[in-house]
Design an enzyme around this catalytic site. Structure first.
Site, PDB file in Angstrom:
ATOM      1  N   CYS A 181     107.217  59.316 123.669  1.00  0.00           N
ATOM      2  CA  CYS A 181     108.024  59.051 124.869  1.00  0.00           C
ATOM      3  C   CYS A 181     108.586  60.343 125.451  1.00  0.00           C
ATOM      4  O   CYS A 181     108.586  60.537 126.660  1.00  0.00           O
ATOM      5  CB  CYS A 181     109.213  58.140 124.546  1.00  0.00           C
ATOM      6  SG  CYS A 181     108.857  56.800 123.420  1.00  0.00           S
ATOM      7  N   ASP A 182     109.089  61.215 124.596  1.00  0.00           N
ATOM      8  CA  ASP A 182     109.903  62.340 125.085  1.00  0.00           C
ATOM      9  C   ASP A 182     109.282  63.719 124.873  1.00  0.00           C
ATOM     10  O   ASP A 182     109.818  64.706 125.376  1.00  0.00           O
ATOM     11  CB  ASP A 182     111.283  62.308 124.399  1.00  0.00           C
ATOM     12  CG  ASP A 182     112.037  61.018 124.715  1.00  0.00           C
ATOM     13  OD1 ASP A 182     111.827  60.473 125.813  1.00  0.00           O
ATOM     14  OD2 ASP A 182     112.820  60.554 123.871  1.00  0.00           O
TER      15      ASP A 182
ATOM     16  N   CYS B  98     111.305  59.356 119.429  1.00  0.00           N
ATOM     17  CA  CYS B  98     109.964  58.995 119.897  1.00  0.00           C
ATOM     18  C   CYS B  98     109.289  60.169 120.596  1.00  0.00           C
ATOM     19  O   CYS B  98     109.588  60.472 121.761  1.00  0.00           O
ATOM     20  CB  CYS B  98     110.035  57.791 120.835  1.00  0.00           C
ATOM     21  SG  CYS B  98     108.433  57.302 121.482  1.00  0.00           S
TER      22      CYS B  98
END
Ligand code: NDP
Length: 322
Positions: free
Chosen positions: A140-141, A137
């Site tokens: 997200c990261d 992701c």
């Protein structure tokens, strides 16, 4: 002995969507039961740092966030049950679900929040370096790779979008694809090819993820699918973007699913074609797939469930008078 658990609101799935539906449902007096499933807490329990869930100025941990959400849901009156649903009957209300334990769950409304799972390559090093350089992701990261070198694996819309997203943080993004053409939409491809920070490695499959203890991922070992030649690409982060699989096996033939297996809902709502059955979170959303959007649709499901029950109860009371 098998038990039948009855509730106004039955929720299958305990990620942000299911638990948000439970928090709203409990506060509306629907005394929800949440059947947690095989991965209580959902996908966030396998991530580490979370920096994009509103309300926390510091980085928080995914598993901790889910524990808090569950505690909040229980605090307002939700009953959490650890069981895995093996079968559902949508000829209701009441809607019935049968658990692996043999127990039966009956709800006057059913909220499906079974989520989706990122697909993984299943090659050596992938699990070992998951959260230590390997991610599924970018939204997200990606932020953790500011100024660093990253690779994205895949050739669909997700892979191209993730690669483009990563250019916000990284000056050096490499897309690795197993064939010599992408399946992503042309407009996305055009944007990708025009971006100065992106290069594409064609006809390469990942053999393994390599790294060092303590340091995390350092590179990706590739095999040329045409020549068989091996190579090593050094990288700080690798994003596997080969698709997601929604957990909808239970609903095949019972609810309309789209070509990718996601539950079809009335646009802009969590309503399925069956009155009283709602779907929220990643099981119905392959576009946004964020904890905060899942929580939002969980809230919407509870609000619509409450309206459905009010109408249903009113009609039942009217019918009883006749
Ligand atoms: P897709 O199934 O479209 O693409 C998956 C990609 O991963 C393909 O290029 C495939 O390669 C590759 N792949 C699959 N398995 C492997 C493997 N084992 N090793 C290496 N590569 C592999 O998934 P997406 O997540 O990209 O998209 C899913 C759906 O969601 C699509 O319908 C897509 O259009 C949609 N979507 C739409 C978006 C939007 O509209 N903005 C954004 C994201 C997704 P190959 O091509 O060789 O099969």
């Amino acid at each position: 002995m098998a038990t039948t658990h009855k509730t106004r609101m039955l929720i299958i799935g305990s990620g942000p969507a299911g638990l948000s539906a439970a928090i709203y449902g409990a506060r509306a007096g629907m005394q929800p039961i949440v059947v947690q499933g095989l991965q209580p807490g959902g996908q966030l329990t396998i991530t580490t740092d979370v920096e994009n869930y509103p309300g926390f100025r510091d980085v928080i941990q995914g598993p901790w966030l889910m524990q808090e959400m569950q505690a909040q849901a229980e605090h307002v009156g939700t009953r959490m049950i650890w069981d895995t649903i093996l079968d559902v009957s949508l000829e209701g209300p009441p809607f019935r679900a049968t658990g692996d334990s043999g127990d039966i769950y009956e709800g006057d409304v059913l909220v499906i929040a079974t989520g989706a799972q990122a697909k993984w390559l299943g090659v050596p090093g992938e699990q070992e370096f998951s959260g230590k350089g390997v991610s599924a992701c970018a939204t997200c990261d990606g932020f953790f790779y500011r100024g660093k070198k990253v690779v994205v694996i895949g050739g669909g819309n997700t892979a191209v979008e993730e690669a483009l997203y990563l250019t916000n943080h990284s000056p050096d993004v490499t897309l690795i694809h197993r064939r010599d053409s992408l399946r992503a939409e042309k407009i996305l491809q055009d944007r990708l090819f025009a971006h100065p920070n992106v290069k594409v490695l064609w006809n390469r499959k990942v053999d393994s993820f390599v790294g060092e203890d303590g340091k995390g991922l350092t590179g990706v070992k590739l095999i040329d699918t045409v020549t068989g030649e091996e190579s090593l690409v050094e990288t700080d982060g690798a994003f596997v973007a080969i698709g997601h699989a929604p957990a909808t096996e239970l609903f095949k033939g019972k609810l309309e699913l789209d070509a990718n297996g996601y539950i079809v809902v009335e646009p802009g709502t969590p309503k399925t074609a069956i009155p009283g059955v709602f779907a929220c979170g990643d099981v119905m959303d392959h576009t946004y797939r964020q904890a905060v959007t899942a929580a939002g649709t969980g809230c919407m499901a509870a609000l619509d469930a409450e309206r459905f029950l009010a109408e249903h109860d009113f009609k039942a009371a009217q019918a009883a008078k006749v």
